[in-house]
Design a protein around this motif. Structure first.
Motif, PDB file in Angstrom:
ATOM      1  N   UNK A   5       0.818  -1.207   0.000  1.00 36.68           N
ATOM      2  CA  UNK A   5       0.000   0.000   0.000  1.00 36.68           C
ATOM      3  C   UNK A   5       0.860   1.268   0.000  1.00 36.68           C
ATOM      4  N   UNK A   6       1.859   1.305   0.885  1.00 31.85           N
ATOM      5  CA  UNK A   6       2.675   2.518   1.008  1.00 31.85           C
ATOM      6  C   UNK A   6       3.374   2.896  -0.291  1.00 31.85           C
ATOM      7  N   UNK A   7       4.068   1.987  -0.953  1.00 32.32           N
ATOM      8  CA  UNK A   7       4.737   2.379  -2.211  1.00 32.32           C
ATOM      9  C   UNK A   7       3.774   2.648  -3.355  1.00 32.32           C
ATOM     10  N   UNK A   8       2.535   2.205  -3.231  1.00 32.89           N
ATOM     11  CA  UNK A   8       1.561   2.474  -4.296  1.00 32.89           C
ATOM     12  C   UNK A   8       1.263   3.959  -4.406  1.00 32.89           C
ATOM     13  N   UNK A   9       1.635   4.742  -3.385  1.00 35.85           N
ATOM     14  CA  UNK A   9       1.416   6.188  -3.397  1.00 35.85           C
ATOM     15  C   UNK A   9       2.522   6.918  -4.157  1.00 35.85           C
ATOM     16  N   UNK A  10       3.509   6.176  -4.617  1.00 37.32           N
ATOM     17  CA  UNK A  10       4.555   6.775  -5.445  1.00 37.32           C
ATOM     18  C   UNK A  10       5.633   7.507  -4.689  1.00 37.32           C
ATOM     19  N   UNK A  11       5.676   7.358  -3.369  1.00 33.63           N
ATOM     20  CA  UNK A  11       6.690   8.033  -2.569  1.00 33.63           C
ATOM     21  C   UNK A  11       7.918   7.128  -2.392  1.00 33.63           C
ATOM     22  N   UNK A  12       9.107   7.722  -2.193  1.00 33.63           N
ATOM     23  CA  UNK A  12      10.293   6.904  -1.907  1.00 33.63           C
ATOM     24  C   UNK A  12      10.087   6.083  -0.637  1.00 33.63           C
ATOM     25  N   UNK A  13      10.579   4.860  -0.649  1.00 29.42           N
ATOM     26  CA  UNK A  13      10.401   3.934   0.460  1.00 29.42           C
ATOM     27  C   UNK A  13      11.696   3.748   1.231  1.00 29.42           C
ATOM     28  N   UNK A  14      11.689   4.053   2.522  1.00 33.89           N
ATOM     29  CA  UNK A  14      12.808   3.783   3.419  1.00 33.89           C
ATOM     30  C   UNK A  14      12.448   2.544   4.232  1.00 33.89           C
ATOM     31  N   UNK A  15      13.185   1.471   4.038  1.00 28.20           N
ATOM     32  CA  UNK A  15      12.868   0.212   4.708  1.00 28.20           C
ATOM     33  C   UNK A  15      14.049  -0.228   5.554  1.00 28.20           C
ATOM     34  N   UNK A  16      13.873  -0.244   6.867  1.00 30.91           N
ATOM     35  CA  UNK A  16      14.925  -0.711   7.766  1.00 30.91           C
ATOM     36  C   UNK A  16      14.885  -2.236   7.834  1.00 30.91           C
ATOM     37  N   UNK A  17      16.044  -2.857   7.928  1.00 30.30           N
ATOM     38  CA  UNK A  17      16.136  -4.320   7.835  1.00 30.30           C
ATOM     39  C   UNK A  17      16.575  -4.960   9.154  1.00 30.30           C
ATOM     40  N   UNK A  34       6.257  -4.580  -7.221  1.00 28.10           N
ATOM     41  CA  UNK A  34       5.026  -5.151  -7.763  1.00 28.10           C
ATOM     42  C   UNK A  34       3.976  -4.077  -8.037  1.00 28.10           C
ATOM     43  N   UNK A  35       4.033  -2.988  -7.261  1.00 30.13           N
ATOM     44  CA  UNK A  35       3.070  -1.886  -7.469  1.00 30.13           C
ATOM     45  C   UNK A  35       3.729  -0.727  -8.229  1.00 30.13           C
ATOM     46  N   UNK A  36       4.857  -1.022  -8.884  1.00 27.97           N
ATOM     47  CA  UNK A  36       5.483  -0.040  -9.767  1.00 27.97           C
ATOM     48  C   UNK A  36       6.359   0.986  -9.092  1.00 27.97           C
ATOM     49  N   UNK A  37       6.802   0.719  -7.857  1.00 29.18           N
ATOM     50  CA  UNK A  37       7.656   1.684  -7.154  1.00 29.18           C
ATOM     51  C   UNK A  37       9.056   1.100  -6.991  1.00 29.18           C
ATOM     52  N   UNK A  38      10.017   1.738  -7.639  1.00 26.54           N
ATOM     53  CA  UNK A  38      11.405   1.281  -7.536  1.00 26.54           C
ATOM     54  C   UNK A  38      12.263   2.294  -6.777  1.00 26.54           C
ATOM     55  N   UNK A  39      11.615   3.226  -6.092  1.00 27.67           N
ATOM     56  CA  UNK A  39      12.333   4.222  -5.285  1.00 27.67           C
ATOM     57  C   UNK A  39      12.572   3.637  -3.882  1.00 27.67           C
ATOM     58  N   UNK A  40      13.468   2.688  -3.811  1.00 28.83           N
ATOM     59  CA  UNK A  40      13.649   1.903  -2.587  1.00 28.83           C
ATOM     60  C   UNK A  40      15.005   2.202  -1.953  1.00 28.83           C
ATOM     61  N   UNK A  41      14.984   2.483  -0.677  1.00 30.74           N
ATOM     62  CA  UNK A  41      16.215   2.651   0.099  1.00 30.74           C
ATOM     63  C   UNK A  41      16.170   1.651   1.256  1.00 30.74           C
ATOM     64  N   UNK A  42      17.084   0.704   1.236  1.00 30.70           N
ATOM     65  CA  UNK A  42      17.194  -0.269   2.323  1.00 30.70           C
ATOM     66  C   UNK A  42      18.209   0.221   3.340  1.00 30.70           C
ATOM     67  N   UNK A  43      17.838   0.168   4.596  1.00 27.14           N
ATOM     68  CA  UNK A  43      18.750   0.591   5.648  1.00 27.14           C
ATOM     69  C   UNK A  43      19.300  -0.627   6.382  1.00 27.14           C
ATOM     70  N   UNK A  44      20.604  -0.839   6.282  1.00 24.94           N
ATOM     71  CA  UNK A  44      21.242  -1.895   7.081  1.00 24.94           C
ATOM     72  C   UNK A  44      21.091  -1.510   8.543  1.00 24.94           C
ATOM     73  N   UNK A  45      20.609  -2.435   9.355  1.00 29.13           N
ATOM     74  CA  UNK A  45      20.307  -2.100  10.741  1.00 29.13           C
ATOM     75  C   UNK A  45      20.624  -3.279  11.653  1.00 29.13           C
ATOM     76  N   UNK A  46      21.114  -2.968  12.841  1.00 30.07           N
ATOM     77  CA  UNK A  46      21.308  -3.974  13.880  1.00 30.07           C
ATOM     78  C   UNK A  46      20.387  -3.600  15.030  1.00 30.07           C
ATOM     79  N   UNK A  47      19.366  -4.411  15.238  1.00 30.96           N
ATOM     80  CA  UNK A  47      18.356  -4.090  16.252  1.00 30.96           C
ATOM     81  C   UNK A  47      18.827  -4.506  17.643  1.00 30.96           C
ATOM     82  N   UNK A  48      19.790  -3.767  18.128  1.00 28.41           N
ATOM     83  CA  UNK A  48      20.307  -3.954  19.482  1.00 28.41           C
ATOM     84  C   UNK A  48      20.635  -2.558  19.996  1.00 28.41           C
ATOM     85  N   UNK A  49      20.348  -2.298  21.275  1.00 26.99           N
ATOM     86  CA  UNK A  49      20.340  -0.900  21.734  1.00 26.99           C
ATOM     87  C   UNK A  49      21.088  -0.732  23.059  1.00 26.99           C
TER      88      UNK A  49
END
Length: 209
Positions: A5-17, A34-49
């Motif tokens: 749903x979110x990328x279907x709006x045509x906005x850049x996607x920030x996805x933390x991993x 799949x919904x035609x959005x290739x504006x993807x930014x993957x964030x390498x992340x370590x979920x430890x705090x």
């Protein structure tokens, strides 16, 4: 469904991993495309705090960019600013870092958040790294060309008469770099001088018979 749903709006996607497996990341990227959005930014992340340095694995960043053919950044929970700076050197284009106005504030993330001064220092260092990364080049800059004068070259270190042979005693590899490169020494030893040569003269081909 939300990721579609979110990328279907045509906005850049920030996805933390942070807690995503390789399969999870693949499915998220495919959902965006799949919904035609290739504006993807993957964030390498370590979920430890805070995140231990040994668990950050920054070498994943260039691999992630190659694997998923998208922009990659870093969502960072380590202490200090060393890790985001290193991430940029490895290709990260986006840095996400927790920010706090004062360490006197009572927040659960204050230990690994940056104050305004620390954040400013991180940005400054990253901009310097970006400039230093430059491009792939083996060409000498004007500055380094000038510095080549300080490399070694072949000089006559004793007066030599015309017809006299060059030897390892009357020719030496010394600074500055005004003479022939030292790699030619073995080819020159045994050959004869074309004319009288004074001690301290840079050795050039026109002096060699």
């Amino acid at each position: 469904p939300l990721i579609e749903y979110a990328p279907s709006k045509g906005k850049p996607m920030l996805i933390s991993t942070g807690i995503a497996t390789l399969c999870d990341i693949q499915e998220a990227v495919e959902a965006c495309r799949r919904v035609g959005n290739d504006q993807i930014i993957l964030l390498k992340c370590t979920s430890s705090y805070p995140a231990p340095l040994e668990e950050v694995n920054l070498r994943t960043i260039p691999n992630m960019a190659e694997t998923f053919n998208c922009i990659v950044g870093l969502s960072d929970h380590t202490l200090g600013i060393s890790v985001p700076i290193a991430a940029v050197a490895l290709g990260a284009k986006v840095i996400e870092k927790h920010f706090i106005l004062s360490r006197n504030l009572k927040t659960p993330d204050k230990e690994f958040s940056l104050t305004p001064d620390e954040f400013r220092e991180m940005v400054k260092a990253i901009r310097e790294v970006e400039k230093a990364l430059g491009k792939i080049s083996y060409e000498l800059t004007a500055t380094t060309k000038k510095s080549r004068e300080f490399c070694r070259s072949l000089f006559v270190v004793k007066d030599i008469k015309a017809g006299e042979s060059f030897t390892e005693e009357n020719v030496r590899s010394i600074r500055p770099g005004y003479g022939l490169p030292p790699k030619f020494l073995r080819k020159i030893v045994g050959r004869k001088a074309r004319k009288d040569i004074k001690k301290g003269t840079p050795l050039t081909w026109d002096l060699i018979d």
